[in-house]
Scaffold this active site. Structure first.
Site, short mmCIF file in Angstrom:
data_model
loop_
_atom_site.label_atom_id
_atom_site.label_comp_id
_atom_site.label_asym_id
_atom_site.label_seq_id
_atom_site.Cartn_x
_atom_site.Cartn_y
_atom_site.Cartn_z
N ASP A 144 210.09 98.32 40.52
CA ASP A 144 209.36 100.06 39.92
C ASP A 144 208.96 101.29 40.64
OD1 ASP A 144 208.67 102.17 37.78
OD2 ASP A 144 209.97 100.96 36.56
N HIS A 154 213.23 105.61 39.94
CA HIS A 154 211.99 105.09 40.06
C HIS A 154 211.91 103.44 40.92
CE1 HIS A 154 210.72 105.01 35.63
NE2 HIS A 154 211.89 105.10 35.51
N GLU A 166 215.54 107.20 33.58
CA GLU A 166 214.26 108.34 33.74
C GLU A 166 214.57 108.73 35.30
OE1 GLU A 166 210.55 107.32 30.83
OE2 GLU A 166 210.90 106.11 33.00
C1 ACM Z 1 212.22 102.60 29.43
O1 ACM Z 1 211.34 103.05 29.01
N1 ACM Z 1 212.29 104.13 30.33
C2 ACM Z 1 213.54 102.14 29.30
#
Ligand code: ACM
Length: 544
Positions: A171, A242, A306
């Site tokens: 991440d 990420h 995201e």
């Molecule tokens: C997530 O909670 N971004 C998959």
């Protein structure tokens, strides 16, 4: 006499009068991997199997039986002995059931008193799971939990007949998977200079470096240990967002290779994402070559959640890629990225897992979709024809607090009560999964606090057929919590009133969220409300 308070509740259970008593002399007949597992899982706390010469025996027999399916088993306890039948996997679950028929103290794992005898009630069980996918996501990227804890976590999953550990390995705030071809991913990407104290919105930091990664050998060993217990590990390498830790290590992966980035320290979503160059695709494909070599599981999760498109919007190279790939918009680069990885992994006979944002931007055919942005995404993914793992945040995000209480350790947002988890009806999906994002879970004790007993409730959603009634579960849970007590699990007591919280052990020198244990959170730190968080539960980190 043991009480029959099995969790997850078996599909069919008939309790008879009488009991069978196991002693260290009770002979055990089982094919070798099963006999060894029985010794490992049950043996420590009971002193059996001892391989004695008695006439009453325990036998585990592999059978093919369509009625039992891939994971089912039959278990019969009579005065004459114990007999389990099932597939190889089914017998592994039968071991967990047998374990729960023994007194809770055997879960402590300590050596039994000399001459200990263990009564098991006479009964018949025919059992098989409702869903083939019963998962738990553990985020080891935000905090790199010790590998020893991962073993304990696998034991806890197996005990609940949960069969998938989804390891979120990368991440913005840390890269935890050793990649031999690209050593800087861990030399640089596995370290951040500091971490938040309290909630991200307080904008306070601890000035303490956090580091950690897992070697390929450590993960291979973990995979083997888990597989013996019926638990498969699905790795996740989350792209193209990420990825700030990776871009910090290899700036050429980013949209501005001249910009020097650090591994992110803010709990939020970085605006820095991968570029769309062929070399970057090859880089990620090379990483995945090592991932598939370590993790034999059929599915590799490649993220897709995201992804702020701002850098792509401003990029001439991204505009070129949109044109060349004949996409309708920059957002579609998300689907394009997933297709590059899907095609590559297909060469290994693997399929990709993706978060449900891909539904809006071109999911490659054959993907497994993890529907997380509220329950209606589960139906949307399923109607679009995909295999779906139901992971909606309002039912399955266990990083959210369990109740409104000023004494709860700081949590990301929202509330997911135990009863709501238990009530979840996933519908026509391949399974369910509970999420433990770890921004606010810096220690194994906090992971356990948030995981249990909500993961216990979810195990029953995934395993047990038929109607579920929370009051009945709650009664069985009382017996089950004695097992977790014996194992020293730092679960959150289900009926905790405010101010009775057993605040988890803090890391040395500070409370779990940087405050002294038991102290009140600062004003404004209360969870925002019971209603689902409408958007992403994070904050966008603006580019420097
Ligand atoms: C997530 O909670 N971004 C998959």
């Amino acid at each position: 006499m043991s009480e029959v308070d099995l969790v997850p509740r078996p599909a069919q259970l008939t309790v008879h009068d009488g009991q069978f008593t196991i002693t260290p002399e009770t002979p055990v007949h089982a094919p070798n991997p099963i006999a060894e597992l029985l010794r490992e899982v049950v043996g420590g706390g009971t002193g059996f199997p001892g391989g004695g010469e008695g006439t009453a025996e325990i036998s585990f027999i592999v059978v093919e039986d369509a009625q039992l399916g891939a994971e089912g088993y039959r278990l019969r306890v009579s005065a004459d002995g114990i007999r389990a039948e099932g597939s190889d996997t089914g017998l592994r679950w039968a071991i967990q059931t047998l374990r729960q028929l023994l007194p809770a103290e055997t879960f402590g794992g300590g050596a039994p008193a000399a001459g200990a005898r263990w009564p098991v009630p006479c009964l018949e069980i025919v059992d098989r799971p409702q869903y083939p996918w019963r998962g738990s996501l553990l985020d080891v990227a935000r905090w790199c939990h010790p590998v020893k804890f991962l073993y304990r976590y696998v034991d806890l999953l197996a005990m609940h007949k949960l069969n998938i550990l989804h390891l979120h390995l990368t991440d913005d705030q840390g890269w935890r998977f050793e990649v031999q071809r690209y050593p800087k991913l861990t030399e640089i990407g596995a370290h951040r200079t500091e971490s938040h104290i309290g909630h991200a919105r307080d904008n306070r930091f601890d000035s303490t470096r956090h580091s950690g990664w897992y070697s390929q050998q450590e993960l291979r060993d973990l995979v083997r240990y888990a597989a013996r217990r019926g638990v498969r590990i699905m790795p996740e390498v989350d792209v193209p967002g990420h990825m700030q830790a990776a871009i910090a290590a290899y700036p050429e992966l980013g949209n501005d290779p001249h910009r020097k980035l650090d591994v992110a320290t803010f709990w939020g979503i970085s605006s820095h994402i991968l570029n769309v160059a062929d070399d970057t695709v090859h880089f990620v494909q090379n990483v995945l070559d090592e991932v598939v070599d370590v993790f034999p599981f059929d599915v590799v999760h490649v993220g897709g959640d995201e992804v702020p498109p701002d850098e792509w919007m401003a990029s001439a190279a991204a505009a070129d890629r949109v044109r060349l790939a004949e996409l309708s918009a920059v957002d579609q680069l998300l689907g394009w990225w997933a297709s590059q990885l899907s095609a590559h992994l297909a060469g290994y006979g693997r399929r990709i897992g993706v978060w449900d944002e891909l539904l809006d931007n071109g999911v490659p055919p054959g993907s497994l979709v993890f529907a997380w942005r509220e329950a209606h995404q589960v139906a949307a993914a399923q109607q679009a024809g995909f295999d779906v793992v139901a992971a909606p945040q309002e039912f399955t995000y266990f990083d959210w607090a369990e109740a409104h209480s000023p004494d709860e350790p700081v949590a990301i947002a929202g509330v997911v009560p135990l009863e709501r988890v238990y009530s979840y009806q996933p519908g026509e999906v391949i399974g369910v999964q509970g999420q433990l994002w770890s921004e606010y879970l810096p220690t194994p004790e906090l992971v356990e606090w948030r995981a249990f007993p909500r993961l216990t409730a979810l195990s029953e959603v995934g395993w047990s057929p038929g109607a579920r009634e929370f009051g009945e579960f709650r009664e069985r849970l009382t017996g089950h919590l004695r097992r977790l007590d014996a194992m020293g699990v730092n679960y959150r007591p289900p009926d905790l009133e405010p101010s009775q919280d057993r605040v988890p052990e803090p890391p040395a020198g500070a409370g779990p969220d940087g405050r002294p244990p038991g102290s009140r959170p600062p004003a404004g730190d209360e969870p925002p409300g019971d209603e689902p968080v409408p958007e992403v539960p994070g904050l966008i980190v603006p580019g420097p």
